[in-house]
Design an enzyme around this catalytic site. Sequence first.
Site, PDB file in Angstrom:
ATOM      1  N   SER A  68      -2.875  43.372  36.802  1.00 36.79           N
ATOM      2  CA  SER A  68      -3.532  42.672  35.699  1.00 36.79           C
ATOM      3  C   SER A  68      -4.144  43.649  34.721  1.00 36.79           C
ATOM      4  O   SER A  68      -4.479  43.279  33.601  1.00 36.79           O
ATOM      5  CB  SER A  68      -4.679  41.806  36.233  1.00 36.79           C
ATOM      6  N   ASN A 118      -5.326  39.087  29.294  1.00 36.77           N
ATOM      7  CA  ASN A 118      -6.713  39.376  29.652  1.00 36.77           C
ATOM      8  C   ASN A 118      -7.519  39.972  28.512  1.00 36.77           C
ATOM      9  O   ASN A 118      -8.739  39.816  28.455  1.00 36.77           O
ATOM     10  CB  ASN A 118      -6.749  40.295  30.871  1.00 36.77           C
TER      11      ASN A 118
END
Length: 282
Positions: free
Chosen positions: A119, A190
């Site tokens: 991520s 993100n």
Amino acid sequence: MDIKRVGVIGAGTMGNGIAHVFARCGFEVLLCDVEQRFLDRALETIGKNLEREVAKNKISADDKAATLKRIQTVTDYAKLSGYEFVTEAATEKFEIKTQIFRDLDRLIAPDAILATNTSSISITKLGALTKRPEKVIGMHFFNPVPVMKLVEVIRGLATSQETFTAVRDLSVKLEKTPVEVNDAPGFVSNRVLMPLINEAIYTVMEGVATPEAVDEVFKLGMAHPMGPLTLADFIGLDVCLDIMRVMHGGLGDPKYRPCPLLVKMVDAGWLGRKSGRGFYKY
Ligand SMILES: NC(=O)c1ccc[n+]([C@@H]2O[C@H](COP(=O)([O-])OP(=O)(O)OC[C@H]3O[C@@H](n4cnc5c(N)ncnc54)[C@H](O)[C@@H]3O)[C@@H](O)[C@H]2O)c1
């Protein structure tokens, strides 16, 4: 490149979902983790999630059985040596991924693709650990993997067009929608989502509104299916904090400073759903 067999490293939340979708779409899957009990737990979860798809008439009971048959489990990477494609969804720690990338680079064929579901860790940095940086790429799935349509396909600085095309095509075969992104801290998902969550936490810390009120604003005013604080609890507050720190360090802009309330909650062990307490109690 005609990929038929895939290796998946890490059988946690994401790894079991990734194995599930590959196997359901006809690929032979070798799922690897450090202990057999994590693999057994993953198979149990995949079985339950496939059963849910049977109940919703998305697949038949025969499809479920055939999917499970296509997944083998191992704790020893050596069995991956003949695979053309391996994707990694192990714990989000740079040291762990470093070891995995170095081991796999030695083991698998020089032209095999090495993808990661990270991520927040730089794809370029992971590529540089190997002798095949042009074959290293981000294939970022979303949780729950069998349900979410998006795959962020992330090019590291050295990723070749051939590797990108292979992973984009693979994502389509998995009935996902690939979106091309370049390597930068937080990628796109993100980079945009975490500051939203972080700012929502500031509004709670400053007494602007309660968590319930913040979430209502986003559900009713922006048609988000869940508010940012419910989502943060779902993702894990420790994960949110780690990603904010990666962006703060990597982009060097104070606007990514983690909210002090987020830091305090993680220090208290209030990690969201998984710990029973976050912005809400579970
Ligand atoms: N959870 C999410 O919502 C989410 C979403 C997108 C991406 N990701 C990324 O996916 C990756 C996995 O996250 P997760 O939430 O599934 O974590 P998790 O903690 O649920 O699972 C990680 C698994 O990796 C295994 N593991 C650790 N070291 C290993 C090794 N050397 N070899 C093989 N397996 C090993 C662990 O035993 C564990 O089963 C991370 O890089 C994370 O950033 C997570």
